[in-house]
Design a protein around this motif. Structure first.
Motif, PDB file in Angstrom:
ATOM      1  N   GLY A 151      -2.412  -4.723   4.605  1.00 28.74           N
ATOM      2  CA  GLY A 151      -3.713  -4.405   5.179  1.00 28.74           C
ATOM      3  C   GLY A 151      -3.719  -3.030   5.812  1.00 28.74           C
ATOM      4  N   PHE A 152      -2.585  -2.626   6.384  1.00 26.47           N
ATOM      5  CA  PHE A 152      -2.474  -1.287   6.968  1.00 26.47           C
ATOM      6  C   PHE A 152      -1.823  -0.304   5.991  1.00 26.47           C
ATOM      7  N   GLN A 153      -1.078  -0.850   5.020  1.00 23.81           N
ATOM      8  CA  GLN A 153      -0.248  -0.016   4.153  1.00 23.81           C
ATOM      9  C   GLN A 153      -1.035   1.109   3.483  1.00 23.81           C
ATOM     10  N   GLU A 154      -2.211   0.771   2.945  1.00 18.56           N
ATOM     11  CA  GLU A 154      -3.000   1.754   2.198  1.00 18.56           C
ATOM     12  C   GLU A 154      -3.468   2.893   3.109  1.00 18.56           C
ATOM     13  N   GLU A 155      -3.959   2.546   4.296  1.00 15.47           N
ATOM     14  CA  GLU A 155      -4.433   3.582   5.214  1.00 15.47           C
ATOM     15  C   GLU A 155      -3.282   4.446   5.718  1.00 15.47           C
ATOM     16  N   VAL A 156      -2.143   3.815   6.044  1.00 15.21           N
ATOM     17  CA  VAL A 156      -0.981   4.585   6.508  1.00 15.21           C
ATOM     18  C   VAL A 156      -0.543   5.548   5.412  1.00 15.21           C
ATOM     19  N   SER A 157      -0.528   5.055   4.186  1.00 16.32           N
ATOM     20  CA  SER A 157      -0.153   5.895   3.049  1.00 16.32           C
ATOM     21  C   SER A 157      -1.089   7.101   2.949  1.00 16.32           C
TER      22      SER A 157
END
Length: 441
Positions: A151-157
């Motif tokens: 859920g956070f992975q895409e935004e952090v990336s």
């Protein structure tokens, strides 16, 4: 870092000396490009990464130089607060969901040296070009295990890929539970592991259990809180509905409490945390949202009203107490059909026997006053103390913790004088402006 500078920072933070973990972090960050720091919640990780960040800041550089990514708005605000208390002279700002974007945009016009924020809001500002990334050379992922959860992975990336000139990564966590994604491109990171060997608990944390005779444990919780007395206590539930139901039922039984969960409006969350922090209520009923990032000292008891789903959740919940040098107690509540979690053995856990008669704790000393003016109205703590002293006829000891937000403020006032003071001030002006003043609900 010069001894004089470090000495000033520690004085500002009211700390005598760095602990072993913080010393090791300073040393490792001088010697290595990338550092992974594993250390228990409450051990002082915030300062352990802020000091190396500070060492890399250049006062002549007017661009944003460091970005700190966190999983929750509460953690963002805590880090912002600690950085301000350090008294470095550098500008810092926090960006997080639920905060007015216009306010943040104004704060970003003159580039802060350090920005701390949640992945979604940081990504939003980067897309809108409110955050200029060309000068950012230091990236911190605090509590990266939570930040990198699904859920956070895409935004952090996206945030990481928007930073073309990163020269240093610092990652911190209270658990060793997650694989570090390849998009971070760490280069031979130094790993500092200060987690307790058993991974379960800090040595200053006692673990106890309470056996409820019924599956509905609210009556037992009520009796337990009466037994513990007027001490700072967090009650953890697994779901928002359970939080509200439990808080309401405790209120009906005469236990002053406040509840806190992720579906609440930001202002309601601010009120809840302020009332708990300043001692207006001593019981906070919450979800695991409060297991990370809340900067509330001296929490004595953690009650697991509903059992944590994972050992990771158990660790983070308990990390709210027994912080730094303080002691604390975690209490597991078991219904007849519930058993201790597999990572706890009965030998580790003492059973609390509750007295037959429950006696309500005394009401807390403080009541929270809501004042409809804040930083954006050029109102500060000194203004509020002066206003309450002159117009409200309060002495210094009658005024407790004051918190000033962007557009409103909270002040703890001694319960015995609140009614009288409120009558005196409710039609008065602050800085020549008429504002709403009332007891915070």
């Amino acid at each position: 870092m010069q001894k004089k500078t470090l000495g000033n920072i520690l004085t500002n933070l009211k700390i005598d000396a760095l602990n072993e973990m913080q010393e090791a972090s300073l040393k490792a960050n001088k010697e290595h490009k990338d550092v992974i720091l594993l250390s228990a919640t409450g051990s002082g990780k915030t300062l352990a990464f802020l000091l190396p960040v500070l060492e890399r800041l250049d006062p002549a550089n007017k661009k944003t130089q460091a970005l700190i990514v966190v999983p929750s708005r509460e953690l963002a605000l805590q880090i912002e607060k600690v950085f301000r208390q350090m008294g470095t002279g550098y500008k810092v700002t926090a960006c997080y969901g639920g905060h007015l974007r216009e306010t943040e945009e104004n704060n970003l016009i003159e580039a802060p040296a350090v920005i701390v924020g949640t992945p979604g809001r940081l990504g939003d500002h980067i897309r809108r070009e409110n955050i200029k990334t060309d000068g950012i050379e230091t990236l911190v992922l605090d509590e990266f295990d939570k930040t990198l959860e699904l859920g956070f992975q895409e935004e952090v990336s996206f945030v990481v890929e928007s930073l073309p000139h990163i020269k240093k990564h610092i990652l911190t966590s209270a658990t060793e539970a997650v694989e570090i994604p390849s998009f971070l491109e760490l280069q031979e990171p130094a790993k500092l592991d200060f987690l307790p060997e058993d991974g379960i608990t800090a040595p200053r944390l006692e673990i106890k259990q309470v056996l409820s005779p019924e599956n509905d444990k609210v009556e037992t919780l009520f009796r337990l809180i009466c037994h513990l007395g007027n001490r700072s206590t967090i009650v953890f539930c697994n779901h928002r509905e359970s939080v509200e139901r439990t808080g309401k039922m405790l209120s009906e039984k005469g236990i002053l409490n406040t509840f806190y969960h992720g579906a609440m409006e930001q202002r309601d969350r601010d009120v809840a945390l302020t009332k708990f922090r300043n001692g207006t209520v001593n019981v906070l009923v919450t979800t695991d949202l409060a297991a990370r990032g809340l900067d509330i000292p001296h929490i004595r008891y953690i009650i697991h009203f509903q059992l944590p789903h994972t050992e990771d959740s158990w660790t983070h919940r308990n990390g709210r107490t027994a912080r730094m040098e303080a002691s604390g107690t975690a209490i597991v509540m078991l219904a007849p059909d519930e058993k201790l979690m597999p990572y706890l053995s009965e030998e580790q856990v003492d059973t609390i026997t509750l007295p037959e008669k429950a006696v309500l704790p005394e009401k807390p000393k403080w009541v929270t006053l809501f004042i409809g003016a804040g930083k954006k109205d050029k109102v500060n703590k000194i203004d509020i103390v002066g206003f309450l002293s002159k117009k409200g006829e309060l002495k210094k000891d009658d005024i407790g913790l004051i918190e000033v937000k962007d557009f409103f403020s909270f002040a703890a006032v001694v319960r015995s004088k609140m009614s009288y003071t409120l009558e005196l001030i409710k039609n008065e002006k602050i800085k020549n402006k008429k504002v709403k003043i009332d007891i915070a609900r």
